[in-house]
Design a protein around this motif. Sequence first.
Motif, PDB file in Angstrom:
ATOM      1  N   LEU A   1       0.981  -1.267   0.012  1.00 35.63           N
ATOM      2  CA  LEU A   1      -0.066  -0.003  -0.007  1.00 35.63           C
ATOM      3  C   LEU A   1       0.881   1.283  -0.074  1.00 35.63           C
ATOM      4  CD1 LEU A   1      -3.220   0.877   0.226  1.00 35.63           C
ATOM      5  CD2 LEU A   1      -2.620   1.241   2.524  1.00 35.63           C
ATOM      6  N   LEU A   2       0.302   2.267  -0.641  1.00 32.79           N
ATOM      7  CA  LEU A   2       1.110   3.756  -0.533  1.00 32.79           C
ATOM      8  C   LEU A   2       0.905   4.292   0.655  1.00 32.79           C
ATOM      9  CD1 LEU A   2       0.248   4.275  -4.329  1.00 32.79           C
ATOM     10  CD2 LEU A   2       2.405   3.606  -3.393  1.00 32.79           C
ATOM     11  N   LEU A   3       1.740   5.255   1.190  1.00 34.55           N
ATOM     12  CA  LEU A   3       1.549   5.831   2.550  1.00 34.55           C
ATOM     13  C   LEU A   3       1.678   7.358   2.352  1.00 34.55           C
ATOM     14  CD1 LEU A   3       3.727   3.563   4.987  1.00 34.55           C
ATOM     15  CD2 LEU A   3       1.173   3.833   4.910  1.00 34.55           C
ATOM     16  N   THR A   4       1.918   7.753   1.022  1.00 34.42           N
ATOM     17  CA  THR A   4       2.268   9.169   1.078  1.00 34.42           C
ATOM     18  C   THR A   4       1.040   9.814  -0.009  1.00 34.42           C
ATOM     19  OG1 THR A   4       3.892   8.880  -0.815  1.00 34.42           O
ATOM     20  CG2 THR A   4       4.738   8.886   1.426  1.00 34.42           C
ATOM     21  N   HIS A   5       0.163   9.173  -0.230  1.00 40.44           N
ATOM     22  CA  HIS A   5      -0.738   9.771  -1.494  1.00 40.44           C
ATOM     23  C   HIS A   5      -2.394   9.422  -0.937  1.00 40.44           C
ATOM     24  CE1 HIS A   5      -1.924   9.556  -6.021  1.00 40.44           C
ATOM     25  NE2 HIS A   5      -2.982  10.010  -5.251  1.00 40.44           N
ATOM     26  N   TRP A   6      -2.908  10.476  -0.398  1.00 37.71           N
ATOM     27  CA  TRP A   6      -4.294  10.279   0.144  1.00 37.71           C
ATOM     28  C   TRP A   6      -5.129  11.352  -0.368  1.00 37.71           C
ATOM     29  CZ3 TRP A   6      -4.961   5.850   2.360  1.00 37.71           C
ATOM     30  CH2 TRP A   6      -3.812   5.312   3.067  1.00 37.71           C
ATOM     31  N   PRO A   7      -6.593  11.061  -0.671  1.00 41.69           N
ATOM     32  CA  PRO A   7      -7.346   9.841  -0.268  1.00 41.69           C
ATOM     33  C   PRO A   7      -6.671   8.842  -1.627  1.00 41.69           C
ATOM     34  CG  PRO A   7      -8.602  11.332  -1.443  1.00 41.69           C
ATOM     35  CD  PRO A   7      -7.424  12.147  -1.158  1.00 41.69           C
TER      36      PRO A   7
ATOM     37  N   TRP B   1      -0.688  14.858   0.156  1.00 38.59           N
ATOM     38  CA  TRP B   1       0.478  14.306  -0.871  1.00 38.59           C
ATOM     39  C   TRP B   1       1.714  14.656  -0.010  1.00 38.59           C
ATOM     40  CZ3 TRP B   1      -1.388  16.242  -6.209  1.00 38.59           C
ATOM     41  CH2 TRP B   1      -2.767  15.751  -6.721  1.00 38.59           C
ATOM     42  N   GLY B   2       2.421  13.617   0.220  1.00 33.46           N
ATOM     43  CA  GLY B   2       3.621  13.480   0.758  1.00 33.46           C
ATOM     44  C   GLY B   2       3.813  12.864   1.944  1.00 33.46           C
ATOM     45  N   PRO B   3       5.327  12.618   2.266  1.00 34.01           N
ATOM     46  CA  PRO B   3       5.415  11.573   3.594  1.00 34.01           C
ATOM     47  C   PRO B   3       5.207  12.290   4.886  1.00 34.01           C
ATOM     48  CG  PRO B   3       7.234  12.253   2.195  1.00 34.01           C
ATOM     49  CD  PRO B   3       6.262  12.950   1.623  1.00 34.01           C
ATOM     50  N   GLY B   4       5.252  13.619   4.824  1.00 38.14           N
ATOM     51  CA  GLY B   4       5.171  14.348   6.074  1.00 38.14           C
ATOM     52  C   GLY B   4       4.066  14.269   6.749  1.00 38.14           C
ATOM     53  N   TRP B   5       3.958  14.707   8.244  1.00 33.60           N
ATOM     54  CA  TRP B   5       2.894  14.625   9.023  1.00 33.60           C
ATOM     55  C   TRP B   5       2.469  16.005   9.160  1.00 33.60           C
ATOM     56  CZ3 TRP B   5       0.115  10.430  11.094  1.00 33.60           C
ATOM     57  CH2 TRP B   5       0.479   9.239  10.984  1.00 33.60           C
ATOM     58  N   GLN B   6       3.107  17.083   8.972  1.00 40.37           N
ATOM     59  CA  GLN B   6       2.487  18.400   9.169  1.00 40.37           C
ATOM     60  C   GLN B   6       2.835  19.290   7.684  1.00 40.37           C
ATOM     61  OE1 GLN B   6       4.568  19.979  12.542  1.00 40.37           O
ATOM     62  NE2 GLN B   6       2.831  19.760  13.831  1.00 40.37           N
TER      63      GLN B   6
ATOM     64  N   PRO C   1       8.861   1.239  -5.894  1.00 40.82           N
ATOM     65  CA  PRO C   1       9.556   0.183  -6.999  1.00 40.82           C
ATOM     66  C   PRO C   1      10.345  -0.761  -6.029  1.00 40.82           C
ATOM     67  CG  PRO C   1      10.647   2.492  -6.708  1.00 40.82           C
ATOM     68  CD  PRO C   1       9.353   2.700  -6.134  1.00 40.82           C
ATOM     69  N   GLN C   2      10.605  -0.372  -4.913  1.00 41.16           N
ATOM     70  CA  GLN C   2      11.488  -1.399  -3.774  1.00 41.16           C
ATOM     71  C   GLN C   2      10.375  -1.427  -2.550  1.00 41.16           C
ATOM     72  OE1 GLN C   2      13.855  -3.434  -4.649  1.00 41.16           O
ATOM     73  NE2 GLN C   2      14.103  -2.271  -6.719  1.00 41.16           N
ATOM     74  N   ALA C   3      10.460  -2.429  -1.810  1.00 37.49           N
ATOM     75  CA  ALA C   3       9.575  -2.473  -0.435  1.00 37.49           C
ATOM     76  C   ALA C   3      10.194  -1.450   0.421  1.00 37.49           C
ATOM     77  CB  ALA C   3      10.062  -3.900   0.292  1.00 37.49           C
ATOM     78  N   TRP C   4      11.390  -0.817   0.300  1.00 36.69           N
ATOM     79  CA  TRP C   4      11.903   0.189   1.234  1.00 36.69           C
ATOM     80  C   TRP C   4      11.810   1.745   0.801  1.00 36.69           C
ATOM     81  CZ3 TRP C   4      16.056   2.538  -1.110  1.00 36.69           C
ATOM     82  CH2 TRP C   4      16.520   1.875  -2.017  1.00 36.69           C
ATOM     83  N   LEU C   5      11.297   1.777  -0.515  1.00 39.13           N
ATOM     84  CA  LEU C   5      11.118   3.129  -1.179  1.00 39.13           C
ATOM     85  C   LEU C   5      10.024   3.496  -1.618  1.00 39.13           C
ATOM     86  CD1 LEU C   5      13.045   5.527  -2.459  1.00 39.13           C
ATOM     87  CD2 LEU C   5      13.164   3.876  -4.347  1.00 39.13           C
ATOM     88  N   GLU C   6       9.381   4.441  -1.409  1.00 38.07           N
ATOM     89  CA  GLU C   6       8.321   5.277  -1.990  1.00 38.07           C
ATOM     90  C   GLU C   6       8.629   6.568  -2.687  1.00 38.07           C
ATOM     91  OE1 GLU C   6       3.840   6.367  -0.542  1.00 38.07           O
ATOM     92  OE2 GLU C   6       4.758   4.560  -0.020  1.00 38.07           O
ATOM     93  N   VAL C   7       8.346   6.844  -3.873  1.00 36.23           N
ATOM     94  CA  VAL C   7       8.378   7.972  -4.685  1.00 36.23           C
ATOM     95  C   VAL C   7       7.054   8.724  -4.986  1.00 36.23           C
ATOM     96  CG1 VAL C   7       9.492   9.019  -6.618  1.00 36.23           C
ATOM     97  CG2 VAL C   7      10.659   7.082  -5.271  1.00 36.23           C
ATOM     98  N   GLY C   8       7.094   9.985  -4.852  1.00 40.74           N
ATOM     99  CA  GLY C   8       5.651  10.728  -5.421  1.00 40.74           C
ATOM    100  C   GLY C   8       6.216  11.871  -6.280  1.00 40.74           C
TER     101      GLY C   8
END
Length: 328
Positions: free
Chosen positions: A47-53, A193-198, A267-274
């Motif tokens: 699942l993607l974590l940096t792209h909501w909804p 959109w993005g990996p941050g929390w703020q 593309p890798q289990a440890w890497l997510e790119v947006g």
Amino acid sequence: MKRCTAFISLGLFAWAHAQTPASAPYTPSWQARHQLQLLVDHAGLDLLLTHWPLPAAAVAQAIAELPSDLSSSVVDFHGARAAVLKELEQRQQQASVRLQVRNRAEGLTGFDENYTPGSSAQLVSEEKRKEWGSVSVAGRLGLRVENASNALQSAFSSGSTAESRYPVRLEGSAAVLGWEGWNFQAFSHRHWWGPGWQSSLINGSNVPAWNGFGVQRGTVKPSDSPWLNWMGPWNLDVFVARAQDPLVVNSQPQGFLYSGMRLTMRPQAWLEVGLSRGLQTSGTGRPGGFKEFTKAFFGQQTNQNPGDPPDSSGQIAGYDVRVRCPQS
């Protein structure tokens, strides 16, 4: 997140995975996002974590494909999975009321927080879904009443518009048509959109919900196409929306269109790119219409010299990267 000046080709529309029924857009609560992050980082959830909804059905589909024998002496995988599934079920089957009481002190907006410095109340109906062969539909209705979000405003208009003391919005509403693996949707919601929390920089909870329409991939599964399989789990979201911003300064462009585009992949289990891009077109005092939108999309007539025709648009673009630390 660094800026860039280009975006990927929309030829990705040519490929989609197996059918996933239409579903309403889903942005988890901050608690559920924590649980999803545990499952992605430690249980192999695709699942993607940096792209909501994301489509609610896409999240449920990814969770359903987790192994049933998850076990760990450190992380409660079963509890995390149960918590997310419970929230998904509640969003689909039950109406909800959300009341937030805040003072007017300004501050950074975190994930799942409201942009307005004042209080708000929101009602969202349960979700309805129907399927007819390869075509499916989904929808829900939302309504939100809030304090005026412009803390500098002193005069208010009558009624319930963005200029009134208590604006009323359709936030949480969505009408979705699913076909050939894509969700064609009209909506009123905020993005993250993005990996941050703020304070997401390109498109986050810092602004009122966009009222718009667009298309989004109905799943996050890797593509069957050998040309795209290297991307791993991925999603593409493209929309055009009308802003609901209140008037803050004189001569502020009002009624403008905001067009958002984001491609997210693992593309890798440890890497997510947006990869994200935003266009601001039309509005008061600015050229509009399909011709100007086309110029903006292809980056034409931007950064004009004084005395030349006005810019076709205001634009922002960038990329973000989330890297997971190696497993201990």
